[in-house]
Design an enzyme around this catalytic site. Structure first.
Site, short mmCIF file in Angstrom:
data_model
loop_
_atom_site.label_atom_id
_atom_site.label_comp_id
_atom_site.label_asym_id
_atom_site.label_seq_id
_atom_site.Cartn_x
_atom_site.Cartn_y
_atom_site.Cartn_z
N ASP A 184 13.11 11.06 -17.77
CA ASP A 184 12.24 12.07 -17.19
C ASP A 184 11.12 12.40 -18.17
O ASP A 184 10.64 11.53 -18.88
CB ASP A 184 13.06 13.31 -16.83
CG ASP A 184 12.54 13.99 -15.57
OD1 ASP A 184 11.48 14.64 -15.66
OD2 ASP A 184 13.18 13.87 -14.52
N HIS A 220 9.72 19.32 -16.06
CA HIS A 220 10.56 18.63 -15.08
C HIS A 220 11.88 18.15 -15.69
O HIS A 220 12.96 18.35 -15.11
CB HIS A 220 9.80 17.45 -14.48
CG HIS A 220 10.41 16.89 -13.23
ND1 HIS A 220 11.31 15.84 -13.25
CD2 HIS A 220 10.26 17.25 -11.94
CE1 HIS A 220 11.68 15.56 -12.01
NE2 HIS A 220 11.06 16.41 -11.19
N SER A 233 14.65 15.69 -6.77
CA SER A 233 14.77 15.72 -8.22
C SER A 233 15.92 16.61 -8.68
O SER A 233 16.45 16.43 -9.78
CB SER A 233 13.47 16.21 -8.88
OG SER A 233 12.48 15.24 -8.81
#
Length: 481
Positions: free
Chosen positions: A156, A190, A350
């Site tokens: 990520d 994220h 996600s």
């Protein structure tokens, strides 16, 4: 990779005890998932079990209590030798099964500040809709909270390494393939949000709880917030994890890549090296699961997203590549780059992907207690067997696997129960069926490879392996199925 089953783990229904990995108190100091020391339960083939009680007395064992309805006996044994007693007592005439006196409970609730708002763990009506749309984390934690030996690689934007939610939880060896250095610090948020879903520290009176309370997270930065992630960088990250013997799981909350040869080869290498690989089904709605890589790969468990009412989230990718769905809308998780005791609320596949990765971590931890090494396919089978089917819209969530909800919505407790049931039934190849010839062959292969418990084979008593041994195997190991 062969399944390693050592000692007398499969002695009838005996299940290994679970390490107390949480400080929460339980009645008389016992945690759900443990067992009462100095006791085993002996099931009788007949309700009238006087001969069996006599056989127990002849071995110096006393019956603490008898269930008048079933005839089951609560037997006193030496503390610390409960599993050995199970192994011995199952050979007695009149014994249907032997098992530990397990401890149950009503669900574990950590003391994290905002745990009550994390509906994906326990949906108690924080939002409108069904209260059964969660993954039953509290019930799963009765059985397993994780193992420090499990390493989940997160490909990520990196990780917020000084966040208290990750204190003591980051595995060494993380890497940044965007800047080509060994400092995969999160540059966006994220990766931190995703990692919090997997393993944010629980019971630390701060923020929320991850699914797995003990696993190590290996941050691999492959995403640049300004330009996204390239096929080459993602493939580098996968290859890096594929050859790392410490990595068990690769979790990728990445979408809309292409099925390049470089990526296909990397995923194949990861699978060949025994890694369990998960990825998003995409956030593009209808049909997106089949075109959004790496999730579209057959080498990956593809994960879609559900809402608090168990319907498919509108953005969740659908298609033939979709394998399973998990909560992914309005998920509360670790806040990026903030020391304040707060959480961020985010949506997307996600989040569904790392929530599933956390459940995989629990399965690996439980398998570790059985001395089992789970393969990618076995993990997938356990996830699918435990998933709740026909919980979404009737027009989408049809019986069995479908292109909208896959095999169903993730349920952590169900999948753990399935693993324990398969193990306890001597389902040696963990296929989910009754013990059969394939289990017998796997059993023989395991013992031949490890040269242990040689006294268990052959079973037939004539000194050679033949059909009588198979029949004896079924008689010994199918009692609890």
């Amino acid at each position: 990779m062969p399944i390693a089953l050592r000692s007398a783990v499969f002695a009838a229904l005996c299940v290994a005890p679970i390490a107390a990995s949480t400080p929460l108190a339980f009645a008389q100091g016992l945690m759900p998932g443990q067992f009462v020391g100095g006791q085993v339960i002996v099931g009788s083939t007949t309700k009238s079990n006087a001969p069996l009680m006599a056989a127990l007395a002849a071995r110096g064992l006393s019956v603490i209590e008898r269930d008048d309805v079933s005839g089951a006996l609560l037997v006193s044994v030496d503390v610390g030798k409960e599993r050995a007693a199970c192994d011995e007592l199952r050979t007695l005439a009149g014994v249907a099964y032997v098992e530990l006196n397990d401890v149950g409970g009503v669900g574990i609730t950590p003391n994290d500040t905002f745990f009550g708002q994390q509906w994906h763990h326990v949906n108690t009506g924080q939002t409108s809709g069904t209260t059964d749309a969660d993954i039953d984390s509290d019930l799963a934690w009765e059985l397993e909270t994780g193992s420090v030996n499990t390493v989940i690689a997160v490909l990520d934007t990196g990780i917020d390494s000084d966040n208290p939610e990750f204190a003591g939880r980051i595995a060494p060896g993380g890497f940044d393939f965007v800047d080509e250095d060994d400092d995969p610090e999160d540059t966006d948020s994220h990766g931190t949000l995703v990692s919090g879903c997997i393993g944010a520290n629980a019971n630390n009176s701060f923020s929320g709880a991850g699914v797995d309370w003990a696993c190590k997270i290996l941050p691999i930065r492959v995403v640049n917030p300004g330009s996204g992630s390239t096929s080459f960088n993602i493939s580098q990250g996968i290859n890096y994890c594929a050859i790392n013997p410490d990595v068990d799981v690769i979790s990728m909350s990445l979408i809309n890549g292409s099925g390049s040869n470089t990526l296909i080869n990397a995923l194949a290498l990861a699978r060949a090296n025994g890694k369990i690989v998960l990825a998003c089904a995409g956030n593009g709605g209808l049909g997106n699961a089949d075109v959004s890589w790496p999730g579209a790969s057959p080498d990956v468990i593809s994960i879609g997203a559900t809402r608090h009412n168990d319907e498919r989230a509108g953005f969740s990718g659908t298609g033939q590549a979709l394998d399973i769905v998990a909560p992914g809308e309005s998920i509360r998780t670790t806040r990026f780059n903030s020391p304040v005791d707060r959480m961020d609320v985010v949506s997307g596949c996600s989040l569904a992907t790392p929530i599933t990765a956390g459940v995989v971590g629990l399965l690996l931890a439980k398998a570790e207690e059985f001395d089992i090494v789970l393969t990618h396919d076995q993990v997938a089978s356990l996830l699918y067997a435990g998933a709740e089917d026909m919980v979404g819209l009737a027009s989408e969530d049809t019986p069995g696997r479908d292109d909208y909800m896959g095999h169903g919505r993730l349920n952590a407790r169900n999948s753990l129960d399935e693993l324990i049931a398969r193990a306890s039934c001597a389902d040696w190849d963990l296929s989910g069926g009754q013990p059969d010839s394939e289990d017998f062959l796997a059993y023989l292969s395991d013992y031949a490879a490890q040269n242990i418990r040689a006294d268990l084979a052959p079973h037939g008593g004539n000194g050679v392996l033949d059909s009588s041994d198979f029949l004896a195997f079924l008689n010994l190991y199918s009692q609890g199925c």
